[in-house]
Design a protein around this motif. Sequence first.
Motif, PDB file in Angstrom:
ATOM      1  N   LEU A 169      32.563  25.721 120.219  1.00  0.00           N
ATOM      2  CA  LEU A 169      32.826  26.876 119.094  1.00  0.00           C
ATOM      3  C   LEU A 169      34.402  27.599 119.366  1.00  0.00           C
ATOM      4  O   LEU A 169      35.181  27.701 118.238  1.00  0.00           O
ATOM      5  N   THR A 170      34.530  28.212 120.431  1.00  0.00           N
ATOM      6  CA  THR A 170      35.588  28.821 120.789  1.00  0.00           C
ATOM      7  C   THR A 170      36.002  28.589 122.279  1.00  0.00           C
ATOM      8  O   THR A 170      35.242  27.833 123.011  1.00  0.00           O
ATOM      9  N   ALA A 171      37.251  29.239 122.828  1.00  0.00           N
ATOM     10  CA  ALA A 171      37.296  29.163 124.128  1.00  0.00           C
ATOM     11  C   ALA A 171      36.519  29.655 125.106  1.00  0.00           C
ATOM     12  O   ALA A 171      36.340  29.119 126.031  1.00  0.00           O
ATOM     13  N   ALA A 200      23.642  31.877 110.595  1.00  0.00           N
ATOM     14  CA  ALA A 200      22.803  31.095 109.914  1.00  0.00           C
ATOM     15  C   ALA A 200      23.253  29.542 110.068  1.00  0.00           C
ATOM     16  O   ALA A 200      22.491  28.664 110.583  1.00  0.00           O
ATOM     17  N   ALA A 201      24.524  29.117 109.863  1.00  0.00           N
ATOM     18  CA  ALA A 201      24.928  27.865 109.949  1.00  0.00           C
ATOM     19  C   ALA A 201      24.936  27.186 111.433  1.00  0.00           C
ATOM     20  O   ALA A 201      24.575  26.076 111.688  1.00  0.00           O
ATOM     21  N   LEU A 202      25.218  28.293 112.343  1.00  0.00           N
ATOM     22  CA  LEU A 202      24.773  27.875 113.778  1.00  0.00           C
ATOM     23  C   LEU A 202      23.265  27.397 114.081  1.00  0.00           C
ATOM     24  O   LEU A 202      23.042  26.623 114.867  1.00  0.00           O
ATOM     25  N   ARG A 302      32.959  23.887 109.658  1.00  0.00           N
ATOM     26  CA  ARG A 302      33.810  24.922 109.156  1.00  0.00           C
ATOM     27  C   ARG A 302      33.769  26.156 109.554  1.00  0.00           C
ATOM     28  O   ARG A 302      34.416  26.796 109.779  1.00  0.00           O
ATOM     29  N   VAL A 303      32.735  26.468 110.415  1.00  0.00           N
ATOM     30  CA  VAL A 303      32.577  27.660 111.608  1.00  0.00           C
ATOM     31  C   VAL A 303      33.751  27.553 112.371  1.00  0.00           C
ATOM     32  O   VAL A 303      34.443  28.275 112.623  1.00  0.00           O
ATOM     33  N   GLN A 304      33.834  26.272 113.184  1.00  0.00           N
ATOM     34  CA  GLN A 304      34.831  26.158 114.121  1.00  0.00           C
ATOM     35  C   GLN A 304      36.341  26.280 113.486  1.00  0.00           C
ATOM     36  O   GLN A 304      37.080  26.846 114.139  1.00  0.00           O
ATOM     37  N   LEU A 305      36.549  25.920 112.386  1.00  0.00           N
ATOM     38  CA  LEU A 305      37.828  26.031 111.908  1.00  0.00           C
ATOM     39  C   LEU A 305      38.057  27.557 111.715  1.00  0.00           C
ATOM     40  O   LEU A 305      39.460  27.926 111.606  1.00  0.00           O
ATOM     41  N   ARG A 306      37.090  28.129 111.090  1.00  0.00           N
ATOM     42  CA  ARG A 306      37.243  29.600 110.745  1.00  0.00           C
ATOM     43  C   ARG A 306      37.508  30.436 112.044  1.00  0.00           C
ATOM     44  O   ARG A 306      38.556  31.290 112.186  1.00  0.00           O
ATOM     45  N   LEU A 307      36.696  30.081 113.226  1.00  0.00           N
ATOM     46  CA  LEU A 307      36.920  30.725 114.356  1.00  0.00           C
ATOM     47  C   LEU A 307      38.395  30.456 114.949  1.00  0.00           C
ATOM     48  O   LEU A 307      38.923  31.143 115.713  1.00  0.00           O
TER      49      LEU A 307
END
Length: 314
Positions: A169-171, A200-202, A302-307
Amino acid sequence: MADFQANTRPFAELDRAGRTRRLRRLAEAALTEYDVPVARLTPLPRGRNTAFRVDGADGHRYVLRIERPDGPSVAQVRSEMAWLAALGRETDLAVPRPVPTRERQAATVVADPAVPEPRTCVLYRRLEGRFLDERLSAPQLYRLGEFTARLHRHGARMNGLDRGRADDLTAFGRAQVDGFSDTVVDRAVALAGGDEGVRAALARVRAVRSALGFGADVFGLVHGGLHQENYLFHRGRARVVDFDDCGFGHYAYDLAVTVDAFTHLPHHAELREALLDGYRSVRPATFATDPAVLNAFVGLRRVQLRLRELDDHP
């Protein structure tokens, strides 16, 4: 005076064009490690890394990629090159062919006084073809689906590569033992301004991952970035570039990256079905194309790109 100031400003304060000018010198230094006669060096606009097209005096074209400082380690880059080399030897899939240094190394590390840290560099043969977006057709996506399935089938045989997870998800998540732990998810929600839609998505993708498990039929080495800037077509054949994000993940993740990237197109439903049909033509017994599985991984992407956007612009 302006040129002098541009040359003395801290690297972090430069825009992309200014950083590219600094990195050009580093690229020229890196190319001295290769037995390639350089005629011209041209910056390429695509990608999160800095890359240059290299026109060789030998008539061949190459790409020199300079890794971003927060990118994969030298060992991980060498593992990426090892997969590309194996694909070149063992399949007819059109992927970049790595060019070794004079010392037969898959990558080189170069420093320049104008750049804050040493950078890992790789050189490979340039693939000819056209990148498409609005003009993507169902037959082309069918061929990309076939390509993706064959890529996964080959990746399942690659053991011992030093690559991380493609779906971190993030670093922060990348640095944890469990990249989808409650702590990682809490941090992701906080980064997204407390948006519970992220949680919710995760939760959906965590449930799907748990149900799928991590067997070789559903999980293995994936490209990690199969969107329109990383696949092209030449004489009817799909070609795939930029394996910089390759790593281990569920095969459905690769398909989700592709699907999510063309949802803005009016014929996206037709493209999606063609992609999945092509994939199933090579791997018929697969959960990767199940609608519920794929939709959960689209949500993850989509969550990945947003974060990532929030991480890049705090």
